[in-house]
Write a protein that holds these residues in place. Structure first.
Motif, PDB file in Angstrom:
ATOM      1  N   MET A   1       0.817  -1.209   0.000  1.00  0.00           N
ATOM      2  CA  MET A   1       0.000   0.000   0.000  1.00  0.00           C
ATOM      3  C   MET A   1       0.853   1.264   0.000  1.00  0.00           C
ATOM      4  O   MET A   1       0.501   2.255  -0.625  1.00  0.00           O
ATOM      5  CB  MET A   1      -0.927  -0.004   1.233  1.00  0.00           C
ATOM      6  CG  MET A   1      -1.982   1.077   1.174  1.00  0.00           C
ATOM      7  SD  MET A   1      -3.126   1.057   2.577  1.00  0.00           S
ATOM      8  CE  MET A   1      -3.893  -0.536   2.413  1.00  0.00           C
ATOM      9  N   HIS A   2       1.982   1.235   0.683  1.00  0.00           N
ATOM     10  CA  HIS A   2       2.792   2.441   0.873  1.00  0.00           C
ATOM     11  C   HIS A   2       4.095   2.337   0.080  1.00  0.00           C
ATOM     12  O   HIS A   2       5.064   1.738   0.533  1.00  0.00           O
ATOM     13  CB  HIS A   2       3.076   2.648   2.362  1.00  0.00           C
ATOM     14  CG  HIS A   2       1.827   2.754   3.164  1.00  0.00           C
ATOM     15  ND1 HIS A   2       1.082   3.899   3.233  1.00  0.00           N
ATOM     16  CD2 HIS A   2       1.158   1.836   3.897  1.00  0.00           C
ATOM     17  CE1 HIS A   2       0.026   3.700   3.981  1.00  0.00           C
ATOM     18  NE2 HIS A   2       0.043   2.445   4.403  1.00  0.00           N
TER      19      HIS A   2
ATOM     20  N   ASP B   1       1.678   5.093  -5.488  1.00  0.00           N
ATOM     21  CA  ASP B   1       1.505   4.263  -4.297  1.00  0.00           C
ATOM     22  C   ASP B   1       0.556   3.110  -4.619  1.00  0.00           C
ATOM     23  O   ASP B   1      -0.044   3.049  -5.698  1.00  0.00           O
ATOM     24  CB  ASP B   1       1.055   5.088  -3.093  1.00  0.00           C
ATOM     25  CG  ASP B   1      -0.398   5.533  -3.131  1.00  0.00           C
ATOM     26  OD1 ASP B   1      -1.146   5.135  -4.048  1.00  0.00           O
ATOM     27  OD2 ASP B   1      -0.797   6.283  -2.229  1.00  0.00           O
TER      28      ASP B   1
ATOM     29  N   LEU C   1      -2.385   2.307  -3.639  1.00  0.00           N
ATOM     30  CA  LEU C   1      -3.779   2.627  -3.908  1.00  0.00           C
ATOM     31  C   LEU C   1      -3.973   3.134  -5.334  1.00  0.00           C
ATOM     32  O   LEU C   1      -4.977   2.819  -5.977  1.00  0.00           O
ATOM     33  CB  LEU C   1      -4.298   3.647  -2.887  1.00  0.00           C
ATOM     34  CG  LEU C   1      -4.374   3.123  -1.454  1.00  0.00           C
ATOM     35  CD1 LEU C   1      -4.731   4.239  -0.486  1.00  0.00           C
ATOM     36  CD2 LEU C   1      -5.364   1.967  -1.338  1.00  0.00           C
TER      37      LEU C   1
ATOM     38  N   THR D   1       0.231  -3.875   4.158  1.00  0.00           N
ATOM     39  CA  THR D   1       0.530  -2.600   4.801  1.00  0.00           C
ATOM     40  C   THR D   1       1.315  -2.814   6.084  1.00  0.00           C
ATOM     41  O   THR D   1       1.117  -3.797   6.781  1.00  0.00           O
ATOM     42  CB  THR D   1      -0.743  -1.780   5.079  1.00  0.00           C
ATOM     43  OG1 THR D   1      -0.373  -0.521   5.625  1.00  0.00           O
ATOM     44  CG2 THR D   1      -1.674  -2.494   6.041  1.00  0.00           C
TER      45      THR D   1
ATOM     46  N   ASP E   1      -3.440   2.595   9.139  1.00  0.00           N
ATOM     47  CA  ASP E   1      -4.145   3.782   8.670  1.00  0.00           C
ATOM     48  C   ASP E   1      -5.541   3.346   8.238  1.00  0.00           C
ATOM     49  O   ASP E   1      -5.735   2.875   7.113  1.00  0.00           O
ATOM     50  CB  ASP E   1      -3.370   4.416   7.516  1.00  0.00           C
ATOM     51  CG  ASP E   1      -3.977   5.720   7.036  1.00  0.00           C
ATOM     52  OD1 ASP E   1      -5.200   5.920   7.192  1.00  0.00           O
ATOM     53  OD2 ASP E   1      -3.215   6.532   6.484  1.00  0.00           O
TER      54      ASP E   1
ATOM     55  N   ASP F   1      -8.208   4.913   7.383  1.00  0.00           N
ATOM     56  CA  ASP F   1      -8.778   5.579   6.208  1.00  0.00           C
ATOM     57  C   ASP F   1      -8.261   4.950   4.916  1.00  0.00           C
ATOM     58  O   ASP F   1      -9.034   4.701   3.985  1.00  0.00           O
ATOM     59  CB  ASP F   1      -8.469   7.084   6.226  1.00  0.00           C
ATOM     60  CG  ASP F   1      -9.214   7.826   7.324  1.00  0.00           C
ATOM     61  OD1 ASP F   1     -10.272   7.319   7.776  1.00  0.00           O
ATOM     62  OD2 ASP F   1      -8.739   8.903   7.734  1.00  0.00           O
ATOM     63  N   LYS F   2      -6.958   4.685   4.856  1.00  0.00           N
ATOM     64  CA  LYS F   2      -6.395   4.073   3.646  1.00  0.00           C
ATOM     65  C   LYS F   2      -6.855   2.622   3.492  1.00  0.00           C
ATOM     66  O   LYS F   2      -7.066   2.159   2.379  1.00  0.00           O
ATOM     67  CB  LYS F   2      -4.872   4.164   3.649  1.00  0.00           C
ATOM     68  CG  LYS F   2      -4.383   5.563   3.314  1.00  0.00           C
ATOM     69  CD  LYS F   2      -2.926   5.581   2.970  1.00  0.00           C
ATOM     70  CE  LYS F   2      -2.552   6.982   2.516  1.00  0.00           C
ATOM     71  NZ  LYS F   2      -1.205   7.061   2.002  1.00  0.00           N
TER      72      LYS F   2
END
Length: 150
Positions: free
Chosen positions: A68-69, A74, A76, A97, A101, A103-104
């Motif tokens: 994800m990061h 990225d 997303l 991840t 987070d 929200d993500k």
């Protein structure tokens, strides 16, 4: 490591891992080969390269693990590109991840991720995760576009 895209036989599973962290990718590769020896893993350190490779319909994997990061793009952004393209939208994507987070994580599911998994902090936890993935994705469910289970 770059493995050929096509499986050798109907029991081979082709899996792509997209992760900019070489150490995480190496540990994941070792766990996959230990728990799912019939799995052919291809590692990408950048999401743009994954999208370029997927332009070839013969390069379609059974499953994608996507960090994800990562730096641009990225995970997303890559996920969104995968899910809006009809050719790739049915490929199951599992997001990885190392950050809690919410929200993500929620956004990942909204964009079409099948799962979001926290990166494990030990080798034994990684092996457990890969074992669960094998049992669910390769033994329990039918994957899109692939005729038979293991």
């Amino acid at each position: 490591m770059i493995a050929p895209s096509l499986p050798k036989s109907s029991s081979d599973k082709v899996v792509y891992l997209v992760d900019d962290d070489e150490e995480d990718a190496f540990l994941f590769e070792m766990a996959i080969h230990e728990i799912i020896p019939y799995c052919r893993l291809r590692i990408f350190y950048n999401g743009l390269i994954l999208l370029e490779v997927l332009a070839d319909p013969a390069a379609k994997p059974h499953l994608i693990f996507l960090d994800m990061h990562m730096p641009y793009p990225d995970g997303l952004e890559v996920l969104m590109n995968l899910k809006i393209n009809r050719q790739w939208a049915d490929i199951p994507v599992i997001m990885l991840t190392g950050v809690d987070d919410t929200d993500k994580i929620s956004l990942a599911y909204q964009l079409g991720a099948q799962s979001v998994i926290n990166k494990p902090d030990s080798h034994s936890k990684l092996l457990d995760i890969v074992m669960n993935i094998r049992e669910y994705w390769f033994k329990t469910v039918r994957l899109p576009g692939h005729a038979s289970l293991e």
